[in-house]
Design a protein around this motif. Sequence first.
Motif, short mmCIF file in Angstrom:
data_model
loop_
_atom_site.label_atom_id
_atom_site.label_comp_id
_atom_site.label_asym_id
_atom_site.label_seq_id
_atom_site.Cartn_x
_atom_site.Cartn_y
_atom_site.Cartn_z
N GLN A 1 8.06 17.04 -13.81
CA GLN A 1 8.75 18.32 -13.78
C GLN A 1 10.25 18.08 -13.75
N VAL A 2 10.98 18.99 -14.35
CA VAL A 2 12.44 18.93 -14.30
C VAL A 2 12.96 20.26 -13.76
N GLY A 3 14.26 20.40 -13.70
CA GLY A 3 14.84 21.56 -13.03
C GLY A 3 15.00 22.79 -13.88
N PHE A 4 14.01 23.08 -14.72
CA PHE A 4 14.10 24.30 -15.52
C PHE A 4 13.75 25.52 -14.67
N LEU B 1 23.06 18.13 -8.97
CA LEU B 1 21.86 17.45 -8.50
C LEU B 1 21.08 18.33 -7.54
N ARG B 2 21.79 19.03 -6.65
CA ARG B 2 21.10 19.89 -5.67
C ARG B 2 20.32 21.01 -6.35
N GLU B 3 20.97 21.71 -7.24
CA GLU B 3 20.29 22.81 -7.93
C GLU B 3 19.06 22.29 -8.69
N GLN B 4 19.25 21.19 -9.40
CA GLN B 4 18.14 20.68 -10.22
C GLN B 4 17.02 20.11 -9.35
N THR B 5 17.39 19.45 -8.26
CA THR B 5 16.36 18.84 -7.40
C THR B 5 15.50 19.93 -6.74
N LEU B 6 16.16 20.96 -6.22
CA LEU B 6 15.39 22.02 -5.55
C LEU B 6 14.49 22.75 -6.54
N GLN B 7 15.01 22.98 -7.75
CA GLN B 7 14.17 23.65 -8.75
C GLN B 7 13.02 22.74 -9.19
N THR B 8 13.29 21.45 -9.32
CA THR B 8 12.25 20.49 -9.73
C THR B 8 11.15 20.45 -8.68
N LEU B 9 11.55 20.39 -7.41
CA LEU B 9 10.56 20.37 -6.33
C LEU B 9 9.77 21.68 -6.31
N ALA B 10 10.45 22.80 -6.55
CA ALA B 10 9.75 24.10 -6.61
C ALA B 10 8.74 24.10 -7.76
N ASN B 11 9.11 23.48 -8.86
CA ASN B 11 8.21 23.45 -10.03
C ASN B 11 6.98 22.57 -9.76
N VAL B 12 7.19 21.44 -9.08
CA VAL B 12 6.04 20.60 -8.70
C VAL B 12 5.14 21.39 -7.75
N LYS B 13 5.76 22.03 -6.76
CA LYS B 13 5.00 22.80 -5.77
C LYS B 13 4.16 23.90 -6.43
N ALA B 14 4.75 24.56 -7.42
CA ALA B 14 4.01 25.64 -8.10
C ALA B 14 2.76 25.09 -8.79
N VAL B 15 2.86 23.90 -9.37
CA VAL B 15 1.69 23.30 -10.02
C VAL B 15 0.66 22.91 -8.96
N LEU B 16 1.11 22.31 -7.88
CA LEU B 16 0.20 21.95 -6.79
C LEU B 16 -0.56 23.19 -6.31
N GLU B 17 0.18 24.26 -6.06
CA GLU B 17 -0.44 25.46 -5.48
C GLU B 17 -1.39 26.14 -6.47
N GLU B 18 -0.99 26.15 -7.73
CA GLU B 18 -1.87 26.71 -8.76
C GLU B 18 -3.19 25.93 -8.82
N GLY B 19 -3.12 24.67 -8.44
CA GLY B 19 -4.32 23.82 -8.43
C GLY B 19 -5.01 23.77 -7.07
N GLY B 20 -4.57 24.62 -6.15
CA GLY B 20 -5.23 24.69 -4.85
C GLY B 20 -4.82 23.58 -3.89
N GLU C 1 1.19 18.67 1.25
CA GLU C 1 0.48 17.88 2.26
C GLU C 1 -0.58 16.96 1.63
N ASP C 2 -1.03 17.32 0.43
CA ASP C 2 -2.07 16.53 -0.24
C ASP C 2 -1.51 15.43 -1.13
N VAL C 3 -0.20 15.40 -1.28
CA VAL C 3 0.39 14.48 -2.26
C VAL C 3 0.43 13.05 -1.72
N MET C 4 -0.03 12.14 -2.56
CA MET C 4 -0.08 10.71 -2.22
C MET C 4 1.15 9.98 -2.73
#
Lengths: 134, 134, 134
Positions: free
Chosen positions: C34-37, C53-72, C76-79
Amino acid sequence: MTEKTAITPATHTAPPAKFSLGVKKGNILQVAGQVGFLPAVEGQGPTPAGPTLREQTLQTLANVKAVLEEGGASWEDVMMVRVYLTNTDHFAEFNGIYNEYFADLKEAPAARTTVYVGLPMGLLVEIDALAVLG
Amino acid sequence: MTEKTAITPATHTAPPAKFSLGVKKGNILQVAGQVGFLPAVEGQGPTPAGPTLREQTLQTLANVKAVLEEGGASWEDVMMVRVYLTNTDHFAEFNGIYNEYFADLKEAPAARTTVYVGLPMGLLVEIDALAVLG
Amino acid sequence: MTEKTAITPATHTAPPAKFSLGVKKGNILQVAGQVGFLPAVEGQGPTPAGPTLREQTLQTLANVKAVLEEGGASWEDVMMVRVYLTNTDHFAEFNGIYNEYFADLKEAPAARTTVYVGLPMGLLVEIDALAVLG
């Protein structure tokens, strides 16, 4: 105890160090980083399929596929594809080749990460893959 | 519910951020990217084992091994080794060191991907590993 | 036979090729790089959250989180978290943002590998993640 087995397609050039081209344990199959080397020829060193991104990408994907199949898997089982390119200008062309190659995929496509790194020997692309067998 | 546990060898320098040196859940053990830092010394910052590829590679492999062992695994359980070098000219020497290090491996060797990236602090190599316990 | 499913948060811009933003099979969930789109806007191309870097990092983390949550799943589950930065000078600042973001994590933090690569379009950070569900 689940057995861990090395996957070694006969067509591949030997790994340049003590690693497996693929390895399988339980339902996990990991394909090592593949590049665009042509099938091994006795007495010859590794030879890239050609200088172009298209030639190397198609050969690289064929090499990943050969490892998957030798391990009893297929692209349909792949969860993650890691793509290493050397030039950000190659992204669009690479995606076009990738889309053509996977046009007939039936299952959900693998996730993918693409980053730009250095590679030796005029190589333009390296790809590895993680599969989970059903 | 399978518990997720952090793996923190006492010899390691603390991670520079909120991540684990290794983490284990069920039969999956993931080792974070290790570099060639010497064992932690109270009151000192992270110190590379030396300026050479050999020194850093051997220390890096030792650091990965310590995480594996702290998690109840060994190199024999490793499915994938990711190698990050900084210089394509290091490939042959790195492979020589890698082969020596893994000379006595009994199980199928792990798969491997090697790419060339940037690293900070004069570091020449970073390695992470994914293990599946049997 | 375990089903493999694609994870496609409605907020995300479409992948630029035939890959999934995330894919889940059995207890394994892989999030694509994921990137900061910013969230997708009808008729607009992918747009980074900003130049910093801050704007892009927070957006990138939000984008990863959205995929995690969409997948249930959740963080906390990330290895394993793979972090791709473009500049070694960004390491300290990135770690500060990462620590803030994960301040409330309850389970063992994921392992992490950070390397420095090239990225296109002024992107400063790319992140992918592997989760094992409990």
